[in-house]
Scaffold this motif. Structure first.
Motif, PDB file in Angstrom:
ATOM      1  N   ARG A 175     -63.367 -60.711  15.818  1.00 48.54           N
ATOM      2  CA  ARG A 175     -63.338 -59.266  16.041  1.00 48.54           C
ATOM      3  C   ARG A 175     -63.611 -58.946  17.513  1.00 48.54           C
ATOM      4  O   ARG A 175     -62.918 -58.121  18.118  1.00 48.54           O
ATOM      5  N   ALA A 176     -64.609 -59.587  18.103  1.00 53.11           N
ATOM      6  CA  ALA A 176     -64.959 -59.320  19.499  1.00 53.11           C
ATOM      7  C   ALA A 176     -63.840 -59.772  20.432  1.00 53.11           C
ATOM      8  O   ALA A 176     -63.485 -59.059  21.377  1.00 53.11           O
ATOM      9  N   ALA A 177     -63.284 -60.949  20.177  1.00 50.45           N
ATOM     10  CA  ALA A 177     -62.214 -61.464  21.037  1.00 50.45           C
ATOM     11  C   ALA A 177     -60.974 -60.573  20.953  1.00 50.45           C
ATOM     12  O   ALA A 177     -60.359 -60.244  21.979  1.00 50.45           O
ATOM     13  N   ASP A 178     -60.595 -60.176  19.740  1.00 47.51           N
ATOM     14  CA  ASP A 178     -59.428 -59.311  19.569  1.00 47.51           C
ATOM     15  C   ASP A 178     -59.663 -57.939  20.192  1.00 47.51           C
ATOM     16  O   ASP A 178     -58.765 -57.363  20.819  1.00 47.51           O
ATOM     17  N   SER A 179     -60.868 -57.394  20.015  1.00 51.12           N
ATOM     18  CA  SER A 179     -61.181 -56.081  20.584  1.00 51.12           C
ATOM     19  C   SER A 179     -61.125 -56.126  22.101  1.00 51.12           C
ATOM     20  O   SER A 179     -60.574 -55.218  22.747  1.00 51.12           O
ATOM     21  N   PHE A 180     -61.683 -57.179  22.681  1.00 57.19           N
ATOM     22  CA  PHE A 180     -61.674 -57.305  24.141  1.00 57.19           C
ATOM     23  C   PHE A 180     -60.244 -57.399  24.672  1.00 57.19           C
ATOM     24  O   PHE A 180     -59.898 -56.761  25.676  1.00 57.19           O
ATOM     25  N   GLU A 181     -59.407 -58.170  23.995  1.00 52.82           N
ATOM     26  CA  GLU A 181     -58.008 -58.293  24.416  1.00 52.82           C
ATOM     27  C   GLU A 181     -57.275 -56.963  24.277  1.00 52.82           C
ATOM     28  O   GLU A 181     -56.493 -56.572  25.151  1.00 52.82           O
ATOM     29  N   MET A 182     -57.533 -56.243  23.177  1.00 53.30           N
ATOM     30  CA  MET A 182     -56.893 -54.946  22.962  1.00 53.30           C
ATOM     31  C   MET A 182     -57.296 -53.948  24.047  1.00 53.30           C
ATOM     32  O   MET A 182     -56.483 -53.117  24.476  1.00 53.30           O
ATOM     33  N   GLN A 183     -58.544 -54.010  24.489  1.00 48.96           N
ATOM     34  CA  GLN A 183     -59.072 -53.019  25.417  1.00 48.96           C
ATOM     35  C   GLN A 183     -58.907 -53.406  26.882  1.00 48.96           C
ATOM     36  O   GLN A 183     -59.256 -52.620  27.759  1.00 48.96           O
ATOM     37  N   THR A 184     -58.376 -54.582  27.137  1.00 51.17           N
ATOM     38  CA  THR A 184     -58.139 -55.020  28.513  1.00 51.17           C
ATOM     39  C   THR A 184     -56.655 -55.313  28.724  1.00 51.17           C
ATOM     40  O   THR A 184     -55.898 -54.446  29.151  1.00 51.17           O
ATOM     41  N   LEU A 185     -56.216 -56.511  28.396  1.00 47.72           N
ATOM     42  CA  LEU A 185     -54.839 -56.925  28.656  1.00 47.72           C
ATOM     43  C   LEU A 185     -53.826 -56.033  27.947  1.00 47.72           C
ATOM     44  O   LEU A 185     -52.864 -55.532  28.556  1.00 47.72           O
ATOM     45  N   TYR A 186     -54.019 -55.812  26.651  1.00 46.01           N
ATOM     46  CA  TYR A 186     -53.059 -55.023  25.886  1.00 46.01           C
ATOM     47  C   TYR A 186     -53.084 -53.554  26.322  1.00 46.01           C
ATOM     48  O   TYR A 186     -52.051 -52.903  26.401  1.00 46.01           O
ATOM     49  N   PHE A 187     -54.271 -53.058  26.635  1.00 42.88           N
ATOM     50  CA  PHE A 187     -54.381 -51.663  27.079  1.00 42.88           C
ATOM     51  C   PHE A 187     -53.658 -51.451  28.407  1.00 42.88           C
ATOM     52  O   PHE A 187     -52.899 -50.493  28.579  1.00 42.88           O
ATOM     53  N   VAL A 188     -53.885 -52.362  29.367  1.00 43.93           N
ATOM     54  CA  VAL A 188     -53.306 -52.208  30.698  1.00 43.93           C
ATOM     55  C   VAL A 188     -51.791 -52.378  30.675  1.00 43.93           C
ATOM     56  O   VAL A 188     -51.067 -51.671  31.380  1.00 43.93           O
ATOM     57  N   SER A 189     -51.301 -53.300  29.860  1.00 44.50           N
ATOM     58  CA  SER A 189     -49.871 -53.605  29.880  1.00 44.50           C
ATOM     59  C   SER A 189     -49.058 -52.758  28.896  1.00 44.50           C
ATOM     60  O   SER A 189     -47.840 -52.635  29.062  1.00 44.50           O
ATOM     61  N   PHE A 190     -49.711 -52.169  27.896  1.00 45.19           N
ATOM     62  CA  PHE A 190     -48.934 -51.489  26.855  1.00 45.19           C
ATOM     63  C   PHE A 190     -49.531 -50.134  26.452  1.00 45.19           C
ATOM     64  O   PHE A 190     -48.916 -49.087  26.636  1.00 45.19           O
ATOM     65  N   THR A 191     -50.731 -50.145  25.887  1.00 38.17           N
ATOM     66  CA  THR A 191     -51.267 -48.950  25.247  1.00 38.17           C
ATOM     67  C   THR A 191     -51.419 -47.777  26.200  1.00 38.17           C
ATOM     68  O   THR A 191     -51.080 -46.634  25.853  1.00 38.17           O
ATOM     69  N   PHE A 192     -51.935 -48.018  27.393  1.00 38.65           N
ATOM     70  CA  PHE A 192     -52.165 -46.912  28.331  1.00 38.65           C
ATOM     71  C   PHE A 192     -50.880 -46.159  28.616  1.00 38.65           C
ATOM     72  O   PHE A 192     -50.846 -44.925  28.560  1.00 38.65           O
ATOM     73  N   TRP A 193     -49.825 -46.883  28.919  1.00 35.47           N
ATOM     74  CA  TRP A 193     -48.565 -46.246  29.303  1.00 35.47           C
ATOM     75  C   TRP A 193     -47.947 -45.491  28.135  1.00 35.47           C
ATOM     76  O   TRP A 193     -47.480 -44.364  28.312  1.00 35.47           O
ATOM     77  N   ARG A 194     -47.970 -46.108  26.962  1.00 37.09           N
ATOM     78  CA  ARG A 194     -47.358 -45.448  25.804  1.00 37.09           C
ATOM     79  C   ARG A 194     -48.178 -44.250  25.356  1.00 37.09           C
ATOM     80  O   ARG A 194     -47.642 -43.160  25.155  1.00 37.09           O
ATOM     81  N   ALA A 195     -49.481 -44.435  25.175  1.00 33.16           N
ATOM     82  CA  ALA A 195     -50.315 -43.351  24.662  1.00 33.16           C
ATOM     83  C   ALA A 195     -50.359 -42.165  25.636  1.00 33.16           C
ATOM     84  O   ALA A 195     -50.224 -41.007  25.218  1.00 33.16           O
ATOM     85  N   THR A 196     -50.524 -42.435  26.921  1.00 36.03           N
ATOM     86  CA  THR A 196     -50.590 -41.344  27.894  1.00 36.03           C
ATOM     87  C   THR A 196     -49.257 -40.610  27.985  1.00 36.03           C
ATOM     88  O   THR A 196     -49.210 -39.368  28.015  1.00 36.03           O
ATOM     89  N   GLY A 197     -48.162 -41.368  28.007  1.00 32.97           N
ATOM     90  CA  GLY A 197     -46.850 -40.733  28.036  1.00 32.97           C
ATOM     91  C   GLY A 197     -46.611 -39.850  26.830  1.00 32.97           C
ATOM     92  O   GLY A 197     -46.079 -38.732  26.952  1.00 32.97           O
ATOM     93  N   LEU A 198     -47.013 -40.326  25.664  1.00 33.94           N
ATOM     94  CA  LEU A 198     -46.832 -39.545  24.437  1.00 33.94           C
ATOM     95  C   LEU A 198     -47.726 -38.313  24.413  1.00 33.94           C
ATOM     96  O   LEU A 198     -47.342 -37.262  23.890  1.00 33.94           O
ATOM     97  N   MET A 199     -48.922 -38.411  24.977  1.00 29.25           N
ATOM     98  CA  MET A 199     -49.784 -37.234  25.061  1.00 29.25           C
ATOM     99  C   MET A 199     -49.123 -36.138  25.881  1.00 29.25           C
ATOM    100  O   MET A 199     -49.180 -34.952  25.521  1.00 29.25           O
TER     101      MET A 199
END
Length: 409
Positions: free
Chosen positions: A227-251
């Motif tokens: 859980r900790a390893a997956d959460s850290f990856e989601m909130q760092t690498l995945y957030f910077v490369s994917f989630t930030f751009w998609r979520a902010t654009g959609l907002m």
């Protein structure tokens, strides 16, 4: 005024402000019911995807061949979930989050106050709650990302709808560009690098699968390694490369749609029907074609991860707009008022119901509860989803008969 007319009056998003500027959920007569209905619909609709992450190894969320039976009814459940739900309801939630920022700032400004300090305080608290949710309960949390993205989206709130859509689409384009660049670069990987990346991100070995299953069937402490390893990856690498751009654009796109009255169910019915038509005639065929290409490539990591998922990435926007159009048409229909009332109740308690889904699913699948992790196929996952839907559609209206807000709101 009748209950029916109250239910279809235009009102506002939860967790807004009273005239004096203090933070609290708004009153029943102030709400935009169509937004509550859409939020409730999206909350229920996202569960068929989330339950895969609750009940199976993490790689199976993106690669359906990584774990479990994918034949017969299980394959149909995967296909329907992928076409109709995957990324669609995250898209709707992100758009609604953007509209919520506009609602909050307009109410505070109307009260003669500056909304910035309140907004950033709320985003900070949401980020902290997301961290707790991710590391203590479930690594699939989205609240952390929304808190950070909301801080950026706020800066664009005064742009006109056309500019919001343009900037939003530009932000949405960044993640596919990153994936494409990484895919091109992966051609230079050695065979060993390809194998390592495939095992870690896409198709783990049988030993790696057994370790993850054993951990999540174990104690809360045993689960923490993954859980900790997956959460850290989601909130760092995945957030910077994917989630930030998609979520902010959609907002930002959500802000534009709110300014255009799309979420208020005020547009003409033909406008909403056109959104449904485009989703059916263009969005869904593109996703099906992309899925066909994935199966033809046997879900090979470097194709499906870097290129194949982009069909759904873009076409999900069209399907999401189709869902929005369908829900707004339902809000305009008096024949569906019983259903939309229930969905609105679920939406009014969205935060509570989101966390409740986490609690129910982790208790069902993880070792501190029933320990069914890795044992429930996609068809039976759908049965659990239907049971949770039924419970939330029944219990949310009952709760709101006695209380103005949900227990966590």
């Amino acid at each position: 005024m009748s209950k029916a007319s109250i239910a279809h009056k235009c009102v506002v998003d939860p967790s807004q402000l009273q005239a004096g500027g203090s933070a609290r959920p708004i009153g029943e007569r102030e709400r935009i019911v169509s937004i509550d209905v859409l939020r409730g619909f999206a909350l229920l609709g996202i569960l068929p995807m989330n339950i895969q992450y609750f009940s199976m190894i993490s790689a199976a969320y993106f690669n359906p061949t990584a774990y479990g039976n994918l034949s017969g009814a299980n394959c149909w459940v995967f296909l329907l979930s992928h076409v109709l739900a995957d990324e669609k309801f995250m898209t709707i939630f992100s758009m609604l989050f953007g509209s919520g920022i506009l609602l909050m700032t307009s109410r505070v400004a109307a009260a003669g106050r500056r909304p910035a300090s309140l907004h950033y305080r709320r985003m900070g608290l949401l980020t902290l709650f997301g961290l707790a949710h991710a590391y203590l309960l479930w690594s699939g949390d989205i609240l952390f990302a929304y808190g950070l993205c909301g801080m950026v989206a706020y800066l664009c709130r005064k742009l006109r709808p056309t500019k919001l859509i343009i900037v939003g689409m530009l932000l949405l384009s960044v993640a596919p560009a990153i994936l494409t660049a990484a895919g091109v670069w992966s051609r230079h990987w050695s065979a060993r690098q390809v194998q390592t990346a495939t095992e870690q991100m896409w198709a783990p070995t049988s030993e790696m699968v057994a370790q993850e299953v054993r951990a999540y069937r174990g104690s809360w402490i045993a689960q923490m390694k993954y859980r900790a390893a997956d959460s850290f990856e989601m909130q760092t690498l995945y957030f910077v490369s994917f989630t930030f751009w998609r979520a902010t654009g959609l907002m930002l796109i959500g802000m534009a749609l709110f300014k255009l009255d799309v979420f208020r169910a005020r547009r003409r019915a033909p406008d909403y029907w056109s959104m449904v038509f485009v989703a059916i005639c263009l969005g869904i065929p593109v996703i099906l074609y992309g899925t066909h290409r994935d199966f033809a490539a046997q879900w090979e990591f470097r194709y499906s991860f870097f290129y194949g998922m982009q069909f759904n990435y873009w076409a999900s926007l069209l399907v999401s707009l189709g869902w929005i159009g369908a829900v707004m048409l339902a809000c305009q229909s008096r024949q569906l008022i019983s259903l939309t009332r229930r969905l609105a109740s679920v939406g009014r308690m969205a935060f509570t119901n989101y966390i409740l889904q986490t609690v129910v699913c982790t208790t069902t699948f993880y070792g501190h509860g029933l320990g069914l992790f890795g044992q429930v196929g996609r068809m039976h996952q759908l049965e659990i989803v239907l049971a949770i839907w039924a419970a939330q559609l029944v219990l949310s209206p009952i709760w709101l008969r006695y209380f103005l807000f949900g227990p966590l709101e």
